[in-house]
Design a protein around this motif. Structure first.
Motif, short mmCIF file in Angstrom:
data_model
loop_
_atom_site.label_atom_id
_atom_site.label_comp_id
_atom_site.label_asym_id
_atom_site.label_seq_id
_atom_site.Cartn_x
_atom_site.Cartn_y
_atom_site.Cartn_z
N MET A 1 0.93 -1.18 0.18
CA MET A 1 0.04 0.07 0.01
C MET A 1 0.97 1.31 0.02
O MET A 1 0.27 2.00 -0.75
N THR A 2 1.91 1.27 0.92
CA THR A 2 2.81 2.37 0.86
C THR A 2 3.54 2.14 -0.43
O THR A 2 3.60 1.15 -0.96
N ILE A 3 4.46 3.29 -0.49
CA ILE A 3 5.33 3.17 -1.52
C ILE A 3 6.43 2.23 -1.55
O ILE A 3 6.87 1.91 -0.56
N ARG A 4 7.09 1.58 -2.60
CA ARG A 4 8.03 0.75 -2.80
C ARG A 4 9.30 1.52 -2.66
O ARG A 4 9.79 1.98 -3.47
N THR A 5 9.59 1.65 -1.22
CA THR A 5 10.98 2.58 -1.12
C THR A 5 12.14 1.84 -1.10
O THR A 5 12.11 0.44 -0.92
N ALA A 6 12.99 2.55 -1.48
CA ALA A 6 14.51 2.07 -1.29
C ALA A 6 14.84 0.59 -1.91
O ALA A 6 14.91 -0.25 -1.36
N ALA A 7 14.73 0.58 -3.33
CA ALA A 7 15.09 -0.63 -3.74
C ALA A 7 16.67 -0.79 -3.74
O ALA A 7 17.37 0.14 -3.91
N PRO A 8 17.18 -1.92 -3.27
CA PRO A 8 18.51 -1.89 -2.91
C PRO A 8 19.26 -2.08 -4.42
O PRO A 8 18.70 -2.34 -5.15
N PRO A 9 20.18 -1.40 -4.43
CA PRO A 9 21.43 -1.50 -5.52
C PRO A 9 21.79 -2.79 -5.82
O PRO A 9 22.30 -3.49 -5.03
N SER A 10 21.41 -3.44 -7.00
CA SER A 10 21.51 -4.58 -7.02
C SER A 10 22.65 -4.67 -8.10
O SER A 10 23.12 -3.84 -9.04
N PRO A 121 -1.09 8.06 6.32
CA PRO A 121 -1.23 6.91 6.72
C PRO A 121 -2.84 6.60 7.37
O PRO A 121 -2.70 5.50 7.60
N ILE A 122 -3.38 7.70 7.03
CA ILE A 122 -5.05 7.40 7.58
C ILE A 122 -5.59 6.27 6.59
O ILE A 122 -5.41 6.61 5.64
N PRO A 123 -5.87 5.32 7.31
CA PRO A 123 -6.57 4.17 6.48
C PRO A 123 -7.98 4.93 5.90
O PRO A 123 -8.72 5.32 6.37
N PHE B 144 -6.63 -14.44 11.10
CA PHE B 144 -6.15 -14.82 9.84
C PHE B 144 -6.51 -14.08 8.54
O PHE B 144 -5.86 -14.06 7.66
N VAL B 145 -7.62 -13.18 8.47
CA VAL B 145 -7.91 -12.37 7.63
C VAL B 145 -6.68 -11.49 7.29
O VAL B 145 -6.07 -11.19 6.12
N ILE B 146 -6.26 -10.81 8.87
CA ILE B 146 -5.26 -10.02 8.53
C ILE B 146 -3.86 -10.47 7.93
O ILE B 146 -3.38 -10.00 7.08
N ALA B 147 -3.64 -11.77 8.57
CA ALA B 147 -2.12 -12.54 8.03
C ALA B 147 -2.35 -12.82 6.61
O ALA B 147 -1.43 -12.70 5.88
N ALA B 203 2.75 -4.14 4.15
CA ALA B 203 1.88 -5.02 4.81
C ALA B 203 1.19 -4.36 6.01
O ALA B 203 -0.04 -4.68 6.10
N LEU B 204 1.79 -3.32 6.62
CA LEU B 204 1.27 -2.59 7.87
C LEU B 204 0.10 -1.97 7.24
O LEU B 204 -1.09 -2.29 7.81
N SER B 205 0.06 -1.31 6.22
CA SER B 205 -1.41 -0.53 5.89
C SER B 205 -2.49 -1.51 5.45
O SER B 205 -3.38 -1.25 5.73
N ILE B 206 -1.92 -2.58 4.58
CA ILE B 206 -2.95 -3.38 4.43
C ILE B 206 -3.74 -4.08 5.73
O ILE B 206 -4.95 -4.37 5.93
N ALA B 207 -2.77 -4.33 6.63
CA ALA B 207 -3.22 -5.22 7.91
C ALA B 207 -4.31 -4.22 8.54
O ALA B 207 -5.37 -4.64 9.05
N ILE B 208 -3.90 -2.89 8.55
CA ILE B 208 -4.78 -2.00 9.26
C ILE B 208 -6.03 -1.86 8.85
O ILE B 208 -7.35 -1.92 9.24
N ILE B 209 -6.21 -1.92 7.15
CA ILE B 209 -7.34 -1.98 6.58
C ILE B 209 -8.26 -3.08 6.99
O ILE B 209 -9.38 -3.15 7.02
#
Lengths: 277, 279
Positions: A1-10, A121-123, B144-147, B203-209
């Protein structure tokens, strides 16, 4: 859900790491899918799992075949896709425009930083009760959720992108007295585009999740509501069939978004490197 | 998943870092000005608005304490957070465990890749009705739903991270005949940590949702349940306090995540910085 941050240098390119022989790989993949189907068929048949909870795959497939002959299914599918497309487009346009403006103007960027960090971060599901009361159970209610959740994905990526612009290029543009729009188009946008495409890809998935969620919880017409109805009337095979359909839509959205990304960024090194070797 | 992402370092990521160049009072002003203005606008417009659904902020704040701190905190908020934590921990264990196994074996990866892509693409909320069949509407179902929803980003990122471990380091470890467990601990998991953390954050934001949704669907207690109850009984100020509380939970958890993430990844940020400085 959040951005995919910090792709490690491959150190190795992705292509070099891939095992040789694409057909071999496809074969293994097909075997994997077939095994899953077999397991889904055998678990309930052998009695290891209660068939009332998990019907054999053949029954799920029959329910799916049954469903796709009904007009109701196709209407629901259409509704879901339309809600997804509208919500995603609004979030994309607003996110890109606002991100470019906020990112390019120093004062705006500084002033909004704390607010963005707080609101992001507010769901989005916290808005469900509001959406229901203010906008009703129709499409607008679900759209509110979709736009809110997707907007942040896009905005944040675009903001990163704008910050990534080469200071020399920016100063050069200023020396030549480029107008704001010219700078945005020729200097900022090319740097931002790869980041915006990451937002596009992440946003497409998030928008789909929230579309289905809205239909499931609020009751907006679409596949999610069909699923809720199937649940309430105890049509277990149908439920599984619909879950599989939503999964397939998800796969298509992922593949589509990745294809668009590759196409739009064919000039960019991250894509060029992948196809070169 | 295979494309190299534009690197977006968390430190630079937040515009907040850019503020360090300002003197303290200017920094405070820029940080607080917009939030204050927004709250004032909310206060003024809601005070004048005569809408039932848009109660004055004054009333919302006044009901906040009585609504949550007189029993609901332990009866609803704590169970919700407990389930969230349990589900998230379960997802971490399964995701990192399976992800490491899959990442280490290219054959297993080829075998499972399409299946995993499919499971990842299923919108997590649709698993709620399915898991309700098996587990009823109790605490087990919600955990289990959260996991089940949170495990995919962790799993797939672990696979990518384990795959991406530096080949030279891997060969070095083999040359020195490091034991399997030592290799796993010092090389594979270490090297994959940045990716695992990325997955854990998603995963954390998905888990909260999912915590909220599973409670909205069917529950006897919990944050999501309570908010929907308020909505159905048209208790507007209470509903707004619930929305605010849920927002605060999201914000606090993301701050906590960042605090935990820093010591876990300190070596990685250092490495990146020296890479950048060296170029």
């Amino acid at each position: 859900m959040t951005i995919r941050t910090a792709a490690p240098p491959s150190t190795t390119t992705p292509a070099a790491r891939r095992p040789r022989g694409g057909t071999n790989r496809a074969l293994w993949g097909t075997a994997g899918v077939l095994s899953l189907i077999l397991v889904l068929e055998l678990l309930p048949r052998s009695g290891a799992v209660d068939a009332r909870f998990l019907p054999p795959f053949s029954e799920i497939a029959a329910a799916l075949a049954d469903r796709i002959t009904t007009g109701e299914f196709w209407t629901a599918l259409g509704d879901t896709l339309v809600t997804w497309a509208i919500g995603f487009s609004i979030a994309l346009v607003v996110g890109i425009v606002l991100g470019m403006v906020i990112g390019s103007v120093g004062i705006l960027r500084d002033a909004t930083a704390s607010t963005i960090e707080f609101l992001r971060p507010i769901p989005s599901v916290a808005l469900i009760p509001l959406a229901v009361l203010m906008l009703g159970t129709g499409r607008p209610g679900t759209l509110l959720l979709v736009v809110y959740a997707t907007f942040w994905q896009v905005l944040v990526q675009v903001l990163y992108g704008v910050q990534d612009v080469d200071p020399v290029a920016r100063d050069t543009a200023r020396s030549y007295r480029f107008r704001f729009l010219t700078t945005a188009r020729t200097v900022v946008w090319p740097t931002t585009l790869p980041f915006a495409m990451t937002g596009f890809r992440l946003g497409a998935t998030v928008a789909l999740i929230l579309t289905i969620t809205g239909e499931l919880i609020i009751g907006t017409p679409g596949l999610g509501r069909l699923l809720a109805v199937a649940q309430q009337s105890g049509q277990v095979s149908s439920m599984y069939a619909l879950v599989i359909v939503t999964g397939l839509i998800g796969v298509l959205v992922n593949l589509g978004a990745r294809a668009v990304e590759r196409r739009v960024l064919h000039w960019h090194s991250s894509v060029r490197r992948e196809t070169a070797s | 998943m295979t494309t190299t992402q534009p690197a977006t370092a968390p430190a630079r990521a937040s515009g907040l870092a850019a503020l360090r160049r300002l003197p303290v009072w200017r920094r405070l002003l820029t940080l607080l000005a917009l939030p204050l203005i927004l709250v004032v606008i909310w206060w003024v417009t809601s005070d004048r608005a005569d809408s039932f659904f848009y109660p004055p902020l004054r009333d919302i704040l006044a009901t906040f304490g009585p609504t949550w701190f007189e029993g609901r905190l332990t009866a609803d908020v704590v169970p919700s957070l407990g389930r969230l934590l349990a589900g998230y921990a379960l997802a971490m264990v399964i995701g990192v465990g399976l992800g490491t196994a899959i990442g280490l074996s290219s054959r297993l990866r080829a075998f499972l890749e399409p299946v995993l892509e499919f499971f990842r693409a299923i919108p997590p909320p649709v698993m709620v009705p399915i898991l309700m069949l098996f587990l009823g509407i109790g605490t087990g179902m919600k955990i289990f739903v959260i996991a089940a929803g949170a495990v995919w980003p962790i799993l797939l990122n672990t696979v990518e991270g384990v795959r991406g471990v530096d080949e030279v380091l891997r060969d070095t470890a083999r040359t020195y005949r490091l034991g399997r467990l030592t290799q796993l601990r010092t090389l594979v998991l270490r090297g994959a940590t940045p990716q695992i953390v990325t997955g854990a954050r998603q995963a954390l934001s998905i888990a909260i949702i999912l915590m909220v949704i599973s409670e909205m669907f069917a529950a006897h207690n919990g944050l999501g349940f309570t908010i929907v109850q308020f909505q159905r009984s048209f208790a507007m100020p209470e509903m707004w306090t619930g929305i605010i509380l849920l927002g605060l939970v999201g914000v606090v958890l993301s701050v906590l995540f960042r605090i935990i993430e820093r010591p876990v990844l300190f070596w990685y940020h250092g490495q990146r910085q020296s890479h950048r400085g060296g170029n």
